[in-house]
Design a protein around this motif. Structure first.
Motif, PDB file in Angstrom:
ATOM      1  N   ARG A  42       0.816  -1.215   0.000  1.00 42.60           N
ATOM      2  CA  ARG A  42       0.000   0.000   0.000  1.00 42.60           C
ATOM      3  C   ARG A  42       0.850   1.265   0.000  1.00 42.60           C
ATOM      4  O   ARG A  42       0.475   2.273  -0.610  1.00 42.60           O
ATOM      5  CB  ARG A  42      -0.909   0.017   1.239  1.00 42.60           C
ATOM      6  N   LEU A  43       1.971   1.239   0.696  1.00 42.31           N
ATOM      7  CA  LEU A  43       2.748   2.455   0.899  1.00 42.31           C
ATOM      8  C   LEU A  43       3.840   2.676  -0.138  1.00 42.31           C
ATOM      9  O   LEU A  43       4.375   3.775  -0.236  1.00 42.31           O
ATOM     10  CB  LEU A  43       3.391   2.440   2.297  1.00 42.31           C
ATOM     11  N   HIS A  44       4.198   1.663  -0.880  1.00 38.52           N
ATOM     12  CA  HIS A  44       5.297   1.804  -1.834  1.00 38.52           C
ATOM     13  C   HIS A  44       4.961   2.900  -2.853  1.00 38.52           C
ATOM     14  O   HIS A  44       3.834   3.000  -3.334  1.00 38.52           O
ATOM     15  CB  HIS A  44       5.551   0.484  -2.560  1.00 38.52           C
ATOM     16  N   PRO A  45       5.939   3.745  -3.191  1.00 41.49           N
ATOM     17  CA  PRO A  45       5.677   4.859  -4.121  1.00 41.49           C
ATOM     18  C   PRO A  45       5.108   4.431  -5.461  1.00 41.49           C
ATOM     19  O   PRO A  45       4.411   5.215  -6.120  1.00 41.49           O
ATOM     20  CB  PRO A  45       7.068   5.491  -4.295  1.00 41.49           C
ATOM     21  N   ASP A  46       5.396   3.222  -5.899  1.00 41.89           N
ATOM     22  CA  ASP A  46       4.885   2.766  -7.195  1.00 41.89           C
ATOM     23  C   ASP A  46       3.468   2.219  -7.106  1.00 41.89           C
ATOM     24  O   ASP A  46       2.893   1.823  -8.117  1.00 41.89           O
ATOM     25  CB  ASP A  46       5.805   1.676  -7.758  1.00 41.89           C
ATOM     26  N   GLU A  54       2.577  14.147  -3.309  1.00 40.91           N
ATOM     27  CA  GLU A  54       2.595  14.367  -1.866  1.00 40.91           C
ATOM     28  C   GLU A  54       2.240  13.086  -1.120  1.00 40.91           C
ATOM     29  O   GLU A  54       2.862  12.745  -0.110  1.00 40.91           O
ATOM     30  CB  GLU A  54       1.614  15.491  -1.513  1.00 40.91           C
ATOM     31  N   GLN A  55       1.223  12.386  -1.628  1.00 43.91           N
ATOM     32  CA  GLN A  55       0.819  11.129  -0.998  1.00 43.91           C
ATOM     33  C   GLN A  55       1.911  10.072  -1.133  1.00 43.91           C
ATOM     34  O   GLN A  55       2.178   9.302  -0.205  1.00 43.91           O
ATOM     35  CB  GLN A  55      -0.466  10.618  -1.633  1.00 43.91           C
ATOM     36  N   LYS A  56       2.558  10.052  -2.294  1.00 42.05           N
ATOM     37  CA  LYS A  56       3.644   9.100  -2.492  1.00 42.05           C
ATOM     38  C   LYS A  56       4.790   9.362  -1.515  1.00 42.05           C
ATOM     39  O   LYS A  56       5.357   8.428  -0.944  1.00 42.05           O
ATOM     40  CB  LYS A  56       4.163   9.168  -3.925  1.00 42.05           C
ATOM     41  N   GLN A  57       5.116  10.624  -1.321  1.00 42.41           N
ATOM     42  CA  GLN A  57       6.196  10.967  -0.398  1.00 42.41           C
ATOM     43  C   GLN A  57       5.828  10.592   1.038  1.00 42.41           C
ATOM     44  O   GLN A  57       6.640  10.032   1.780  1.00 42.41           O
ATOM     45  CB  GLN A  57       6.507  12.463  -0.483  1.00 42.41           C
ATOM     46  N   SER A  64       9.501   3.909   5.397  1.00 44.25           N
ATOM     47  CA  SER A  64      10.916   3.863   5.763  1.00 44.25           C
ATOM     48  C   SER A  64      11.167   4.190   7.229  1.00 44.25           C
ATOM     49  O   SER A  64      12.082   3.639   7.849  1.00 44.25           O
ATOM     50  CB  SER A  64      11.718   4.826   4.872  1.00 44.25           C
ATOM     51  N   LYS A  65      10.363   5.068   7.817  1.00 44.80           N
ATOM     52  CA  LYS A  65      10.629   5.527   9.177  1.00 44.80           C
ATOM     53  C   LYS A  65       9.866   4.759  10.253  1.00 44.80           C
ATOM     54  O   LYS A  65      10.286   4.728  11.412  1.00 44.80           O
ATOM     55  CB  LYS A  65      10.304   7.016   9.296  1.00 44.80           C
ATOM     56  N   LEU A  66       8.737   4.156   9.888  1.00 51.39           N
ATOM     57  CA  LEU A  66       7.934   3.439  10.882  1.00 51.39           C
ATOM     58  C   LEU A  66       7.807   1.948  10.577  1.00 51.39           C
ATOM     59  O   LEU A  66       8.125   1.102  11.409  1.00 51.39           O
ATOM     60  CB  LEU A  66       6.535   4.060  10.980  1.00 51.39           C
ATOM     61  N   VAL A  67       7.329   1.638   9.378  1.00 45.35           N
ATOM     62  CA  VAL A  67       6.958   0.259   9.064  1.00 45.35           C
ATOM     63  C   VAL A  67       8.188  -0.647   8.935  1.00 45.35           C
ATOM     64  O   VAL A  67       8.246  -1.723   9.539  1.00 45.35           O
ATOM     65  CB  VAL A  67       6.102   0.204   7.784  1.00 45.35           C
ATOM     66  N   ASN A  68       9.177  -0.227   8.144  1.00 44.40           N
ATOM     67  CA  ASN A  68      10.373  -1.062   7.966  1.00 44.40           C
ATOM     68  C   ASN A  68      11.115  -1.317   9.282  1.00 44.40           C
ATOM     69  O   ASN A  68      11.487  -2.462   9.578  1.00 44.40           O
ATOM     70  CB  ASN A  68      11.312  -0.438   6.935  1.00 44.40           C
ATOM     71  N   PRO A  69      11.367  -0.280  10.116  1.00 50.10           N
ATOM     72  CA  PRO A  69      12.021  -0.542  11.403  1.00 50.10           C
ATOM     73  C   PRO A  69      11.219  -1.478  12.296  1.00 50.10           C
ATOM     74  O   PRO A  69      11.796  -2.312  13.005  1.00 50.10           O
ATOM     75  CB  PRO A  69      12.141   0.857  12.025  1.00 50.10           C
ATOM     76  N   ALA A  70       9.884  -1.357  12.270  1.00 46.40           N
ATOM     77  CA  ALA A  70       9.047  -2.242  13.087  1.00 46.40           C
ATOM     78  C   ALA A  70       9.185  -3.691  12.627  1.00 46.40           C
ATOM     79  O   ALA A  70       9.320  -4.613  13.439  1.00 46.40           O
ATOM     80  CB  ALA A  70       7.583  -1.793  13.004  1.00 46.40           C
ATOM     81  N   TYR A  71       9.162  -3.874  11.325  1.00 47.01           N
ATOM     82  CA  TYR A  71       9.285  -5.235  10.781  1.00 47.01           C
ATOM     83  C   TYR A  71      10.639  -5.850  11.126  1.00 47.01           C
ATOM     84  O   TYR A  71      10.725  -7.001  11.564  1.00 47.01           O
ATOM     85  CB  TYR A  71       9.092  -5.177   9.265  1.00 47.01           C
ATOM     86  N   GLU A  72      11.705  -5.064  10.950  1.00 50.61           N
ATOM     87  CA  GLU A  72      13.049  -5.582  11.245  1.00 50.61           C
ATOM     88  C   GLU A  72      13.188  -5.960  12.715  1.00 50.61           C
ATOM     89  O   GLU A  72      13.841  -6.945  13.056  1.00 50.61           O
ATOM     90  CB  GLU A  72      14.093  -4.531  10.857  1.00 50.61           C
TER      91      GLU A  72
END
Length: 318
Positions: A42-46, A54-57, A64-72
């Motif tokens: 859902r969140l990927h820019p593509d 703006e929504q893509k950014q 990058s700041k919330l979801v990826n760190p949580a998953y890792e």
């Protein structure tokens, strides 16, 4: 964009990675991975889900700041195990401080009262997760709501209550030793060893990193330990040594002072505090402690490239 959240577990200086992903606190790795892939798509820019630039950014920043760190954090064996142990300890601590815990949502108040804790909790999380990332502007509010549910669930699980609580404060009944004395001793008994073992793991890793001159990483380990035990004198004196080896003398002094305030017999602090006072041009103050909120917090002392501590530690920062 700032991603500051001040409700639920976030209010207690803790990053609630389960709330970010919208999964229960006891979700297994398979469930976490499945949920992460849904959010990432859902969140990927593509993705077509985000239409404007703006929504893509915004979607990319959330990813990058919330979801990826949580998953890792939640899929790594070691990091996930430590994180779950910390969650358990936070639940126990908040249970003891439950009079200061307030609820902001009706759903949270219902969870605090319901006798069907597990099914209600899982159903509520699942419903919120369905639309969690539909409106990117509302994501932080939904994360905060899920985190409040996680907080209540952890508190009630820590006490294993049999009755409901007041909706104004999720003070879950901690059994009094009147009617069933057999139920009370088992509750507090296992808690201290668990907590000690977690903090001790941080100490061991920090000491190993110090031995390798990896002071920045050691400091992170000790800061995590202090979140669990802020009044641990050993932890304060060890992190003071890390600051000392980085030539950040003022920060070292703050933690040596805290160590002596908590334990006037702390050997490491007693050994190094007078030397540090001398290096800072101060007279030893008979172990009078300066609060950690003094102006020493403003800027770490970057002096020490020569003299007493420069000679000991080479004046190099790691």
């Amino acid at each position: 964009m700032s991603f500051k959240i001040d409700r639920g577990l976030f209010k207690y200086d803790f990053i609630d990675h389960h709330a970010v992903l919208g999964v229960p606190v006891d979700a297994d790795v398979k469930e976490i991975r499945k949920r992460y892939l849904q959010i990432a798509r859902r969140l990927h820019p593509d993705s077509s889900f985000t239409e404007s630039d703006e929504q893509k950014q915004l979607g990319n920043e959330l990813l990058s700041k919330l979801v990826n760190p949580a998953y890792e954090k939640l899929v790594g064996d070691r990091t996930r195990t430590e994180y779950i142990l910390i969650l358990s300890q936070i639940g126990k601590r908040l249970l003891q401080e439950s009079t200061s815990v307030t609820l902001n949502t009706d759903l949270g108040k219902q969870l605090a009262q319901t006798p069907n804790l597990d099914p209600f909790y899982r159903s509520a999380i699942a419903k919120l997760a369905q639309t969690q990332y539909d409106s990117l502007e509302q994501v932080l509010q939904v994360i905060a709501q899920i985190s409040e549910l996680n907080l209540i669930y952890l508190m009630r699980s820590a006490s294993k209550p049999s009755t409901a609580t007041s909706p104004a404060q999720p003070k879950v009944q901690s059994a009094t030793p009147q009617s069933t004395p057999q139920n009370t001793p088992p509750e507090p008994a296992p808690a201290p060893p668990k907590e000690d073992s977690v903090v001790e793991q941080y100490f061991r890793r920090a000491q190993s990193l110090i031995d390798k001159n990896q002071f920045a990483q050691a400091k992170v380990e000790l800061q995590d330990a202090l979140k669990l035990e802020p009044k641990n004198s050993h932890c304060h004196s060890l992190i003071a040594m890390v600051y000392l080896k980085q030539n950040q003398l003022k920060m070292a002094k703050i933690h040596f002072d805290n160590a002596l305030k908590l334990d006037p017999n702390d050997e490491r602090a007693l050994q190094w505090k007078p030397k540090l006072d001398k290096a800072l041009g101060q007279q030893p103050s008979d172990h009078k402690v300066t609060s950690s909120t003094n102006n020493g917090d403003k800027q770490p002392d970057k002096s020490g490239s020569g003299g007493l501590f420069g000679g000991l530690f080479g004046g190099k920062k790691k």
